[in-house]
Write an enzyme that holds these catalytic residues in place. Sequence first.
Site, PDB file in Angstrom:
ATOM      1  N   LYS A  65       0.842  -1.211   0.000  1.00  0.00           N
ATOM      2  CA  LYS A  65       0.000   0.000   0.000  1.00  0.00           C
ATOM      3  C   LYS A  65       0.876   1.259   0.000  1.00  0.00           C
ATOM      4  O   LYS A  65       0.624   2.206  -0.742  1.00  0.00           O
ATOM      5  CB  LYS A  65      -0.941  -0.016   1.214  1.00  0.00           C
ATOM      6  CG  LYS A  65      -2.043  -1.051   1.057  1.00  0.00           C
ATOM      7  CD  LYS A  65      -2.846  -1.293   2.323  1.00  0.00           C
ATOM      8  CE  LYS A  65      -3.791  -2.479   2.099  1.00  0.00           C
ATOM      9  NZ  LYS A  65      -4.557  -2.866   3.277  1.00  0.00           N
ATOM     10  N   GLN A 109      -4.855  -1.713   9.303  1.00  0.00           N
ATOM     11  CA  GLN A 109      -4.635  -3.005   8.651  1.00  0.00           C
ATOM     12  C   GLN A 109      -5.259  -4.132   9.483  1.00  0.00           C
ATOM     13  O   GLN A 109      -5.028  -4.218  10.694  1.00  0.00           O
ATOM     14  CB  GLN A 109      -3.116  -3.243   8.473  1.00  0.00           C
ATOM     15  CG  GLN A 109      -2.769  -4.503   7.735  1.00  0.00           C
ATOM     16  CD  GLN A 109      -3.301  -4.518   6.291  1.00  0.00           C
ATOM     17  OE1 GLN A 109      -3.255  -3.521   5.586  1.00  0.00           O
ATOM     18  NE2 GLN A 109      -3.828  -5.642   5.873  1.00  0.00           N
ATOM     19  N   ASP A 132     -11.205   2.801   3.592  1.00  0.00           N
ATOM     20  CA  ASP A 132     -11.515   1.375   3.432  1.00  0.00           C
ATOM     21  C   ASP A 132     -13.033   1.156   3.336  1.00  0.00           C
ATOM     22  O   ASP A 132     -13.488   0.088   2.929  1.00  0.00           O
ATOM     23  CB  ASP A 132     -10.980   0.574   4.637  1.00  0.00           C
ATOM     24  CG  ASP A 132      -9.726  -0.218   4.279  1.00  0.00           C
ATOM     25  OD1 ASP A 132      -9.460  -0.397   3.075  1.00  0.00           O
ATOM     26  OD2 ASP A 132      -9.033  -0.665   5.213  1.00  0.00           O
TER      27      ASP A 132
END
Length: 298
Positions: A65, A109, A132
């Site tokens: 990422k 994460q 997200d």
Amino acid sequence: MTILRAQPGLLTRSAQIIDGKAVAAEVRAECRIRVQKLKQSGIAPALAVLMVGNDPASAIYVRNKIKACAEVGIHSEQFVFDKDTSSDVLLERIHSLNANPMIHGILVQLPLPSHIALKPILHAIDPQKDVDGFHLYNVGALVSGSAVFPPCTPFGVLRLLEHAKIPLEGQNVVVVGASNIVGKPMALMLMQRDATVCICHAKTRDLAQFTILADILVVAAGRPSLILPQMVKTGAVVIDVGINRLPNGRLVGDVDFEGVRKKASFVTPVPGGVGPMTVTMLLVNTIASAEHAAHRMP
Ligand code: NAP
């Protein structure tokens, strides 16, 4: 009376492969242009990535990422916490990032260590920075058809379908897998595009009776060889989200790729299908967040 004859061509047919790497490269090129424009107007898009513990798979995802951000000019900041870090410490960092106008996207994460409750962490992220798309606000927005940040994996699948010019309206779509991060948002996003959607999960009886009806089959179960050719309608579009590591180290999806490609019209490979799109759509969401911030500026 019509006599149907075997067509030799059918025996050798092979699906078109939807190349996720190529589509991701195209989307990233668009990202670079959007980032340049933002920078010209004084905004440097920035993503904060928080990780707790040192799970090797998570470390690889985070590294990818960060690398992808650099590739398109997005500034990124990484916060790595010890595996014993408390929820409070993590929440404190999220609150400070929420308040920081220089940060446009915040991502935690997953998975988190078991002593940290997931929902309070996800819901502490400012919905306007929730790139997200896991905050309740964004989940609700998705349900009501006004998604702000669509979850990256289904967003990527949609982009692949668009790229391959697959019509969605009125199509029978079967989504195998009903997780909050892939299956459910995928189904909602396809419904919003006027597809007729059926969701299957681990307790679905006789999976094949559903998958065989699909014009478009999206599989996200995490089970290698779950989808065999006899479960797929001839000419169907098959999107394989699954990522499974076999004991011999090989990476495969949930679909018997070699068998299904002889029957489908389009299929995504693993690796090189949906995977490259997921990180790319994170970039898209981060840029969109920075653009929203630019519009809010006086
Ligand atoms: P998950 O949270 O484990 O959910 C799996 C879903 O599949 C559940 O809804 C489960 O049903 C269902 N399922 C399991 N076995 C099944 C079976 N035999 N028949 C029908 N449904 C079954 O997994 P996830 O996070 O959604 O991820 C799914 C897969 O996609 C994994 O392989 C993951 O690595 C991969 N993935 C890939 C990307 C990418 O970028 N390519 C991104 C995210 C995930 P129940 O709800 O009944 O348990």
